[in-house]
Design a protein around this motif. Sequence first.
Motif, PDB file in Angstrom:
ATOM      1  N   VAL A  72       0.862  -1.190   0.000  1.00  0.00           N
ATOM      2  CA  VAL A  72       0.000   0.000   0.000  1.00  0.00           C
ATOM      3  C   VAL A  72       0.898   1.239   0.000  1.00  0.00           C
ATOM      4  O   VAL A  72       2.106   1.140   0.206  1.00  0.00           O
ATOM      5  CB  VAL A  72      -0.936   0.040   1.232  1.00  0.00           C
ATOM      6  N   GLY A  73       0.268   2.396  -0.247  1.00  0.00           N
ATOM      7  CA  GLY A  73       1.019   3.643  -0.217  1.00  0.00           C
ATOM      8  C   GLY A  73       2.106   3.678  -1.270  1.00  0.00           C
ATOM      9  O   GLY A  73       3.234   4.054  -1.001  1.00  0.00           O
ATOM     10  N   ARG A  74       1.750   3.270  -2.495  1.00  0.00           N
ATOM     11  CA  ARG A  74       2.772   3.233  -3.546  1.00  0.00           C
ATOM     12  C   ARG A  74       2.956   4.576  -4.221  1.00  0.00           C
ATOM     13  O   ARG A  74       3.903   4.791  -4.933  1.00  0.00           O
ATOM     14  CB  ARG A  74       2.414   2.151  -4.575  1.00  0.00           C
ATOM     15  N   ASN A  75       1.988   5.470  -3.987  1.00  0.00           N
ATOM     16  CA  ASN A  75       2.088   6.818  -4.525  1.00  0.00           C
ATOM     17  C   ASN A  75       3.346   7.507  -3.963  1.00  0.00           C
ATOM     18  O   ASN A  75       3.568   7.531  -2.756  1.00  0.00           O
ATOM     19  CB  ASN A  75       0.825   7.571  -4.089  1.00  0.00           C
ATOM     20  N   ALA A  76       4.170   8.029  -4.868  1.00  0.00           N
ATOM     21  CA  ALA A  76       5.491   8.530  -4.455  1.00  0.00           C
ATOM     22  C   ALA A  76       5.420   9.627  -3.391  1.00  0.00           C
ATOM     23  O   ALA A  76       6.256   9.686  -2.500  1.00  0.00           O
ATOM     24  CB  ALA A  76       6.248   9.045  -5.669  1.00  0.00           C
ATOM     25  N   VAL A  77       4.393  10.461  -3.494  1.00  0.00           N
ATOM     26  CA  VAL A  77       4.320  11.598  -2.583  1.00  0.00           C
ATOM     27  C   VAL A  77       4.093  11.148  -1.145  1.00  0.00           C
ATOM     28  O   VAL A  77       4.677  11.673  -0.198  1.00  0.00           O
ATOM     29  CB  VAL A  77       3.186  12.563  -3.015  1.00  0.00           C
ATOM     30  N   VAL A 117       8.626   8.672   4.449  1.00  0.00           N
ATOM     31  CA  VAL A 117       7.759   8.212   5.535  1.00  0.00           C
ATOM     32  C   VAL A 117       8.221   8.971   6.771  1.00  0.00           C
ATOM     33  O   VAL A 117       9.422   9.082   7.013  1.00  0.00           O
ATOM     34  CB  VAL A 117       7.915   6.688   5.759  1.00  0.00           C
ATOM     35  N   THR A 118       7.307   9.481   7.537  1.00  0.00           N
ATOM     36  CA  THR A 118       7.729  10.207   8.733  1.00  0.00           C
ATOM     37  C   THR A 118       7.971   9.197   9.840  1.00  0.00           C
ATOM     38  O   THR A 118       7.162   9.018  10.740  1.00  0.00           O
ATOM     39  CB  THR A 118       6.653  11.200   9.197  1.00  0.00           C
ATOM     40  N   ALA A 119       9.076   8.491   9.724  1.00  0.00           N
ATOM     41  CA  ALA A 119       9.392   7.446  10.703  1.00  0.00           C
ATOM     42  C   ALA A 119      10.906   7.337  10.810  1.00  0.00           C
ATOM     43  O   ALA A 119      11.641   7.870   9.982  1.00  0.00           O
ATOM     44  CB  ALA A 119       8.796   6.123  10.264  1.00  0.00           C
ATOM     45  N   CYS A 167      -4.324   6.860   2.014  1.00  0.00           N
ATOM     46  CA  CYS A 167      -3.566   6.317   0.894  1.00  0.00           C
ATOM     47  C   CYS A 167      -4.598   5.727  -0.052  1.00  0.00           C
ATOM     48  O   CYS A 167      -5.509   5.032   0.370  1.00  0.00           O
ATOM     49  CB  CYS A 167      -2.626   5.198   1.334  1.00  0.00           C
ATOM     50  N   ARG A 168      -4.450   6.030  -1.298  1.00  0.00           N
ATOM     51  CA  ARG A 168      -5.469   5.590  -2.237  1.00  0.00           C
ATOM     52  C   ARG A 168      -4.798   5.106  -3.507  1.00  0.00           C
ATOM     53  O   ARG A 168      -3.908   5.737  -4.038  1.00  0.00           O
ATOM     54  CB  ARG A 168      -6.378   6.769  -2.570  1.00  0.00           C
ATOM     55  N   ASP A 169      -5.224   3.921  -3.917  1.00  0.00           N
ATOM     56  CA  ASP A 169      -4.816   3.484  -5.242  1.00  0.00           C
ATOM     57  C   ASP A 169      -6.114   3.463  -6.011  1.00  0.00           C
ATOM     58  O   ASP A 169      -6.634   4.511  -6.362  1.00  0.00           O
ATOM     59  CB  ASP A 169      -4.139   2.122  -5.156  1.00  0.00           C
ATOM     60  N   ILE A 170      -6.680   2.261  -6.253  1.00  0.00           N
ATOM     61  CA  ILE A 170      -7.997   2.217  -6.878  1.00  0.00           C
ATOM     62  C   ILE A 170      -9.026   2.351  -5.768  1.00  0.00           C
ATOM     63  O   ILE A 170     -10.027   3.023  -5.886  1.00  0.00           O
ATOM     64  CB  ILE A 170      -8.177   0.896  -7.656  1.00  0.00           C
ATOM     65  N   ILE A 171      -8.694   1.703  -4.658  1.00  0.00           N
ATOM     66  CA  ILE A 171      -9.564   1.820  -3.486  1.00  0.00           C
ATOM     67  C   ILE A 171      -8.780   2.518  -2.379  1.00  0.00           C
ATOM     68  O   ILE A 171      -7.583   2.715  -2.486  1.00  0.00           O
ATOM     69  CB  ILE A 171     -10.012   0.420  -2.984  1.00  0.00           C
TER      70      ILE A 171
END
Length: 332
Positions: A72-77, A117-119, A167-171
């Motif tokens: 999940v969270g594959r969006n670069a931003v 990632v803020t970690a 976080c959103r891809d298709i869903i």
Amino acid sequence: MKLHGRCLILLLFSFSIAIADQVLNYTGVYVKVLETSGKIEVGNTLNMDADPNAVKLQFAEIREKDSNGSSVGRNAVTAHTISSFANRSFSFSNTTDAKYQNISATMCNFTINLAPVTATLLTTVYIFKESGNITDANETTNIKVGNVKFIFTIMNWKFCGSPGVTCRDIIREVGQYIDFSIVLNGNWSASNATKGTNDGDMYNLGGGAGIILSKKVKYDAKYWTNMTVGYPTMMKTGEDQTFTFRFEKFNSSAVYSLTVAAGGFDSENGKSIGGNGTTVSTTVRATVGAIVRRTPATISTTVRANSGNALSIPFLLAILTISLISCLLCMM
Ligand SMILES: *[C@@H]1O[C@H](CO)[C@@H](O)[C@H](O)[C@H]1NC(C)=O
Ligand SMILES: *[C@@H]1O[C@H](CO)[C@@H](O)[C@H](O)[C@H]1NC(C)=O
Ligand SMILES: *[C@@H]1O[C@H](CO)[C@@H](O)[C@H](O)[C@H]1NC(C)=O
Ligand SMILES: *[C@@H]1O[C@H](CO)[C@@H](O)[C@H](O)[C@H]1NC(C)=O
Ligand SMILES: *[C@@H]1O[C@H](CO)[C@@H](O)[C@H](O)[C@H]1NC(C)=O
Ligand SMILES: *[C@@H]1O[C@H](CO)[C@@H](O)[C@H](O)[C@H]1NC(C)=O
Ligand SMILES: *[C@@H]1O[C@H](CO)[C@@H](O)[C@H](O)[C@H]1NC(C)=O
Ligand SMILES: *[C@@H]1O[C@H](CO)[C@@H](O)[C@H](O)[C@H]1NC(C)=O
Ligand SMILES: *[C@@H]1O[C@H](CO)[C@@H](O)[C@H](O)[C@H]1NC(C)=O
Ligand SMILES: *[C@@H]1O[C@H](CO)[C@@H](O)[C@H](O)[C@H]1NC(C)=O
Ligand SMILES: *[C@@H]1O[C@H](CO)[C@@H](O)[C@H](O)[C@H]1NC(C)=O
Ligand SMILES: CC(=O)N[C@H]1CO[C@H](CO)[C@@H](O)[C@@H]1O
């Protein structure tokens, strides 16, 4: 004034020289953390390339997954995956004497910022100066002098679907796990070893080297529990053996540890792993392609400092001065 491209390169180059490896040592056992590469070496000489039993491990990936095991969270931003540790600097604490459950050791911490990632990933390293038994959450590990314990803590990771984290891809995605992978690279094949009285998973790395992987995780600094069923896993790709640890969704932190011996691994009896080098001849010799070579000067600076502050202020100032002069020269 516009900075000349060459100046920037010179400036960057000057600073990259200033980066140093960190060395932790105790009578014949060395832990070397290579700056900006996510690579750590454990061996019986400072020159790990000359040590047939050296264990070279590398942080490979930290990936958030949903309950089906999909990323999940594959969006670069708003990335929720760290897929490379190259170019990420460690920041080191001073080296100090400490005890881990009554067993004395020399230790230090190093942290890596996991941006975007803020970690943060905190790694605590102990080289044990005494033998003894460690028990975390019913799990016993037999410790010998010179064994090296690594404790990894992932802090402040915000999972997809947590309040305020979309976080959103298709869903709309909901994170459930973090898979953390490290790679051991070498001309050997990790194989199960008889565990003796150790409760963790134990692997013989060939030669005199071995590793014990805990099967417990401590969440939110509060409670220990078993790692997700089926983990840790080991996968072999060529000369890389990838070990993956799975953490369940947590609020503040997840803590995991493993123990390494760079020599004296007792594969015959499987009772424990020894800490100090033996003269076992071997094929553990890692052929790590991208290990960053350091000039002897840099290494000796690191060793002499031995306190976390690997580079002296005058040295840094000298480099800064050289950089500025180079810049001025190219701007003319
Ligand atoms: C480890 O081995 C080295 C060289 O064989 C020896 O000098 C040193 O005392 C040993 N250290 C321990 C803790 O046994
Ligand atoms: C997991 O897979 C099932 C079946 O394919 C699907 O119905 C479900 O929505 C998936 N869950 C997530 C979190 O993607
Ligand atoms: C690391 O930096 C070097 C040079 O600055 C660059 O060539 C390389 O692609 C970077 N690697 C990653 C994984 O970002
Ligand atoms: C390391 O120790 C020195 C002196 O012993 C101290 O000044 C410095 O603040 C310490 N650094 C860290 C990161 O704790
Ligand atoms: C290392 O980190 C741990 C956990 O945050 C802390 O308890 C310990 O004091 C640190 N040690 C040093 C030498 O900074
Ligand atoms: C810790 O070590 C001390 C002395 O080294 C000993 O007196 C004490 O009983 C030990 N405690 C535990 C919990 O093993
Ligand atoms: C550790 O545990 C093993 C078996 O449980 C025991 O034989 C050994 O004496 C213990 N070692 C120490 C130093 O307490
Ligand atoms: C790897 O080990 C095997 C023996 O197990 C040896 O024949 C081979 O030459 C080694 N390869 C390298 C690159 O060291
Ligand atoms: C080690 O043993 C476990 C179960 O005991 C097994 O699942 C795993 O595949 C074995 N690994 C290797 C490398 O043989
Ligand atoms: C430790 O053992 C107790 C009793 O056997 C058990 O209830 C508990 O779940 C165990 N803890 C872990 C973290 O496995
Ligand atoms: C952890 O696993 C052990 C067996 O591997 C089991 O005895 C124990 O009850 C488990 N603990 C929890 C908290 O599930
Ligand atoms: C060879 C080497 O690096 N030895 C160092 C190990 O650490 C001690 C301090 O604990 C130094 O004094 C040695 O020089």
